[in-house]
Scaffold this motif. Structure first.
Motif, PDB file in Angstrom:
ATOM      1  N   ARG A  89      30.630  34.689  31.107  1.00 60.03           N
ATOM      2  CA  ARG A  89      31.914  35.381  31.262  1.00 60.03           C
ATOM      3  C   ARG A  89      31.831  36.373  32.424  1.00 60.03           C
ATOM      4  O   ARG A  89      31.113  37.371  32.329  1.00 60.03           O
ATOM      5  N   VAL A  90      32.543  36.085  33.487  1.00 57.75           N
ATOM      6  CA  VAL A  90      32.503  36.954  34.672  1.00 57.75           C
ATOM      7  C   VAL A  90      33.825  37.703  34.813  1.00 57.75           C
ATOM      8  O   VAL A  90      34.893  37.073  34.847  1.00 57.75           O
ATOM      9  N   ALA A  91      33.736  39.022  34.886  1.00 58.39           N
ATOM     10  CA  ALA A  91      34.919  39.823  35.219  1.00 58.39           C
ATOM     11  C   ALA A  91      35.013  39.890  36.737  1.00 58.39           C
ATOM     12  O   ALA A  91      34.033  40.214  37.408  1.00 58.39           O
ATOM     13  N   VAL A  92      36.173  39.549  37.276  1.00 61.60           N
ATOM     14  CA  VAL A  92      36.331  39.503  38.729  1.00 61.60           C
ATOM     15  C   VAL A  92      37.407  40.500  39.153  1.00 61.60           C
ATOM     16  O   VAL A  92      38.489  40.563  38.565  1.00 61.60           O
ATOM     17  N   ASP A  93      37.078  41.275  40.196  1.00 61.69           N
ATOM     18  CA  ASP A  93      38.009  42.259  40.749  1.00 61.69           C
ATOM     19  C   ASP A  93      39.076  41.533  41.579  1.00 61.69           C
ATOM     20  O   ASP A  93      38.824  41.147  42.721  1.00 61.69           O
ATOM     21  N   ALA A  94      40.249  41.346  40.990  1.00 66.00           N
ATOM     22  CA  ALA A  94      41.310  40.606  41.687  1.00 66.00           C
ATOM     23  C   ALA A  94      41.830  41.369  42.897  1.00 66.00           C
ATOM     24  O   ALA A  94      42.409  40.772  43.813  1.00 66.00           O
ATOM     25  N   MET A  95      41.628  42.689  42.923  1.00 68.65           N
ATOM     26  CA  MET A  95      42.176  43.517  44.010  1.00 68.65           C
ATOM     27  C   MET A  95      41.142  43.804  45.094  1.00 68.65           C
ATOM     28  O   MET A  95      41.418  44.572  46.026  1.00 68.65           O
ATOM     29  N   GLY A 148      33.452  24.064  35.346  1.00 67.74           N
ATOM     30  CA  GLY A 148      33.767  23.427  34.060  1.00 67.74           C
ATOM     31  C   GLY A 148      33.467  24.365  32.906  1.00 67.74           C
ATOM     32  O   GLY A 148      33.814  25.540  32.946  1.00 67.74           O
ATOM     33  N   ASP A 149      32.766  23.866  31.903  1.00 73.70           N
ATOM     34  CA  ASP A 149      32.561  24.660  30.694  1.00 73.70           C
ATOM     35  C   ASP A 149      31.507  25.760  30.837  1.00 73.70           C
ATOM     36  O   ASP A 149      31.242  26.488  29.875  1.00 73.70           O
ATOM     37  N   ARG A 150      30.897  25.878  32.028  1.00 73.52           N
ATOM     38  CA  ARG A 150      29.873  26.912  32.234  1.00 73.52           C
ATOM     39  C   ARG A 150      30.469  28.303  32.382  1.00 73.52           C
ATOM     40  O   ARG A 150      29.742  29.296  32.293  1.00 73.52           O
ATOM     41  N   LEU A 151      31.771  28.396  32.669  1.00 69.60           N
ATOM     42  CA  LEU A 151      32.322  29.661  33.163  1.00 69.60           C
ATOM     43  C   LEU A 151      33.665  30.031  32.557  1.00 69.60           C
ATOM     44  O   LEU A 151      34.548  29.168  32.419  1.00 69.60           O
ATOM     45  N   THR A 152      33.818  31.303  32.179  1.00 71.83           N
ATOM     46  CA  THR A 152      35.151  31.854  31.946  1.00 71.83           C
ATOM     47  C   THR A 152      35.289  33.112  32.794  1.00 71.83           C
ATOM     48  O   THR A 152      34.292  33.789  33.068  1.00 71.83           O
ATOM     49  N   VAL A 153      36.511  33.409  33.211  1.00 75.04           N
ATOM     50  CA  VAL A 153      36.743  34.548  34.106  1.00 75.04           C
ATOM     51  C   VAL A 153      37.797  35.486  33.513  1.00 75.04           C
ATOM     52  O   VAL A 153      38.832  35.043  33.016  1.00 75.04           O
ATOM     53  N   LEU A 154      37.469  36.783  33.567  1.00 74.98           N
ATOM     54  CA  LEU A 154      38.465  37.830  33.325  1.00 74.98           C
ATOM     55  C   LEU A 154      38.931  38.298  34.692  1.00 74.98           C
ATOM     56  O   LEU A 154      38.141  38.867  35.457  1.00 74.98           O
ATOM     57  N   VAL A 172      32.147  44.853  31.254  1.00 75.07           N
ATOM     58  CA  VAL A 172      30.718  44.532  31.106  1.00 75.07           C
ATOM     59  C   VAL A 172      30.080  45.508  30.119  1.00 75.07           C
ATOM     60  O   VAL A 172      29.317  45.115  29.226  1.00 75.07           O
ATOM     61  N   LYS A 173      30.436  46.777  30.256  1.00 73.92           N
ATOM     62  CA  LYS A 173      29.865  47.812  29.398  1.00 73.92           C
ATOM     63  C   LYS A 173      30.207  47.530  27.929  1.00 73.92           C
ATOM     64  O   LYS A 173      29.365  47.705  27.032  1.00 73.92           O
ATOM     65  N   GLN A 174      31.438  47.087  27.690  1.00 75.52           N
ATOM     66  CA  GLN A 174      31.895  46.844  26.317  1.00 75.52           C
ATOM     67  C   GLN A 174      31.481  45.470  25.797  1.00 75.52           C
ATOM     68  O   GLN A 174      31.862  45.071  24.693  1.00 75.52           O
ATOM     69  N   GLY A 175      30.758  44.721  26.608  1.00 74.97           N
ATOM     70  CA  GLY A 175      30.276  43.420  26.155  1.00 74.97           C
ATOM     71  C   GLY A 175      31.329  42.328  26.189  1.00 74.97           C
ATOM     72  O   GLY A 175      31.117  41.244  25.643  1.00 74.97           O
ATOM     73  N   ARG A 176      32.471  42.591  26.841  1.00 81.15           N
ATOM     74  CA  ARG A 176      33.487  41.536  26.929  1.00 81.15           C
ATOM     75  C   ARG A 176      33.257  40.627  28.129  1.00 81.15           C
ATOM     76  O   ARG A 176      33.914  39.604  28.278  1.00 81.15           O
ATOM     77  N   ALA A 177      32.353  41.021  29.015  1.00 86.25           N
ATOM     78  CA  ALA A 177      31.980  40.173  30.146  1.00 86.25           C
ATOM     79  C   ALA A 177      30.470  40.302  30.370  1.00 86.25           C
ATOM     80  O   ALA A 177      29.865  41.317  30.007  1.00 86.25           O
ATOM     81  N   ASP A 178      29.885  39.253  30.953  1.00 87.35           N
ATOM     82  CA  ASP A 178      28.441  39.271  31.212  1.00 87.35           C
ATOM     83  C   ASP A 178      28.112  39.838  32.588  1.00 87.35           C
ATOM     84  O   ASP A 178      26.953  40.170  32.866  1.00 87.35           O
TER      85      ASP A 178
END
Lengths: 343, 343
Positions: free
Chosen positions: A4-10, A31-37, A94-100
């Motif tokens: 799970r990757v959090a990405v800075d859209a801005m 594919g199934d390896r990745l989800t993005v916030l 990331v800190k809250q564990g919602r992204a890796d």
């Protein structure tokens, strides 16, 4: 389990358009390896999704961040003034564990400050460092620090070497990376007092087998792959990285001038241009997309401010790759093992 | 009045052969402008003169120096152990007024130490500095310091800028050279405390019209001619100079690899090789032959250890040129004027 990757859209000169596009391409490829916030101003991000024909779903979720830190803003000022920025909220995920991991092509100083403040350092890390990479005739070498620390003590350089060796192994896909100390001569007695002391400790680590230390690398050795990982302070590293990168900008101009001077015909000029293009391919920073901040307690990747959609895609995929390779845990272990051995 | 240059016949990897040859060629070219004191082991020097078909005369005299300092020797040890070396006696000739300048392609550290000890610094000079030069797409830029001072204070950098501006004007044949400070960013607040303080003083000198200061130059600006004269400490300068020089070594290898990869035919490969050769011509360090130690009370020029006869010839001619241009007196005046203005 997908990464799970959090990405800075801005983040970046061409955000949010190229970031959204790059994220969609990365998801399509992974594919199934990745989800993005996708963290950014929700309306703007959704507008870009609509424009490109993407949508939220199993692999993509938009997280609203009402504020955005601009590229030119002072990191310290911006971090206080904009607590709801995409950088804050991405690091927060990331800190809250919602992204890796968090990835941003935005304001480097702000990302570094937010990561340091929000996630902190790994146990024992004195100073996080930022690596860069340079193409050489026989591959790629890693250079660090390239700007996070313009003034260092010997123990900082030693840790850069240790963290750089772990990152280098992951990045270059090699087990036994060589580590060199950037210096003004080959002999151990060369350089500043700081560098001499770092040399001494690195040699001891080398003799203990904790590191494959190959000694000093001079300016002329760096691009000739004197070591897989070249260690220096952030001032030297920043100047060296930007100088080496500029060669890729200057060469086309020099080639063009010389073609004109020799008055070459069209087909000949084309042949020369083709060779130049092939030579410059390894200089393409878009191929990897970003570099991780080493020593942070979490995976944080910083991309080039001028990133294109392709660079953003590679940044996201590289970030996922570093999580899969457990880079952060490996750095923590390397530093822990080394401190055990010395204590 | 011809310029009288004392030349270290024993200096360099290929001495005394190439030095003697270069000196004879320089005398042939300079005509009545030049006389040379060839300082070295007399028997060896005379044997080379015989081999090449040269002889002592109005423009050439051999001075016996029974000792020679080798390239790899420790300067401090060698200077004490070998008081009759060609470097000592050559510097001595300048000190005693028998020569106007000394030129050597030998042990740089030993020449610098002997010059500092034998001739001393110009009034007000805190630290002598060694410049280097780099080809850019629009000419040549001067970089200093490139190795004499690995640790500096702000006032050292400021003097490097002042001395570099005088040398740059003479070397580049320009009146109004631009001076930049090598740094990790464009903004004045970037870099180490030392660099920030130097920036402040240089900006003041610029505002007073004492110097054309153009601000910070980043790594990417150096080869793109961000300034005629780029100022940095000797650690950064040494790494930058050697890195930039290595590009000329790496390019042919990269071109060859790419020609092979593209499987080009003979004529195409030849075209590409021709363009490469033309592009690399400005990288030829033999064209100037050597650089002066700035801030010494006398003209002392240091050549490349690997100098050929052509490089030695250019070193001698360049040295004579710097004497004719009154470089040392001009540096003394620039520093004096500046200290008058601030006091």
């Amino acid at each position: 389990m997908p990464v799970r990757v959090a990405v800075d859209a801005m983040g970046g000169d061409h955000a949010p358009g190229v970031v959204v596009e790059g994220v969609l391409d990365a998801i399509a490829e992974a594919g199934d390896r990745l989800t993005v916030l996708l963290v950014g101003r929700e309306a703007e991000v959704r507008a870009e999704l609509d424009r490109i024909g993407g949508a939220e779903g199993e692999h993509l979720r938009v997280v609203d961040a009402p504020q955005a830190i601009e590229m030119g803003e002072s990191p310290t000022v911006a971090l206080k003034a904009k607590p709801q920025s995409s950088i804050h909220l991405g690091i927060g995920a990331v800190k809250q564990g919602r992204a890796d991991a968090f990835a941003s092509a935005g304001n480097t100083g702000a990302v570094m400050a937010a990561a340091l403040f929000g996630l902190g350092r790994l146990p024992g890390v004195l100073r996080p460092a930022l690596p860069g990479y340079l193409p050489t005739p026989t591959g790629t070498c890693v250079l660090l620090d390239v700007g996070a620390n313009v003034e260092v003590r010997p123990e900082h350089l030693v840790q850069f070497a240790q963290m750089g060796a772990v990152f280098g192994a992951a990045f270059l896909g090699k087990d036994d990376v060589s580590v060199g100390l950037v210096n003004v001569g080959e002999e151990p007695g060369k350089g500043t007092d700081t560098v001499k002391e770092a040399h001494h400790t690195l040699r001891e680590l080398g003799e203990r087998g904790a590191l494959r230390f190959v000694g000093n690398v001079e300016g002329r050795d760096i691009l000739q792959h004197g070591a897989d990982v070249c260690v220096c302070d952030g001032f030297v590293g920043n100047v060296v990285l930007k100088l080496a990168e500029s060669v890729a900008t200057i060469l086309p101009a020099m080639v063009k001038t010389e073609i004109g001077r020799q008055d070459l015909d069209g087909p000949s000029a084309q042949t020369v241009g083709g060779v130049l293009k092939g030579m410059l391919a390894p200089f393409d920073y878009q191929a990897f997309g970003g570099v991780p901040m080493l020593g942070i307690d979490g995976t944080v990747v910083i991309g080039h401010g001028g990133s294109s959609a392709r660079a953003c895609k590679q940044m996201v995929l590289s970030t996922a790759g570093l999580v899969e390779q457990n880079l952060t845990a490996r750095i923590a272990r390397a530093l822990h093992d080394s401190s055990e051995a010395t204590s």
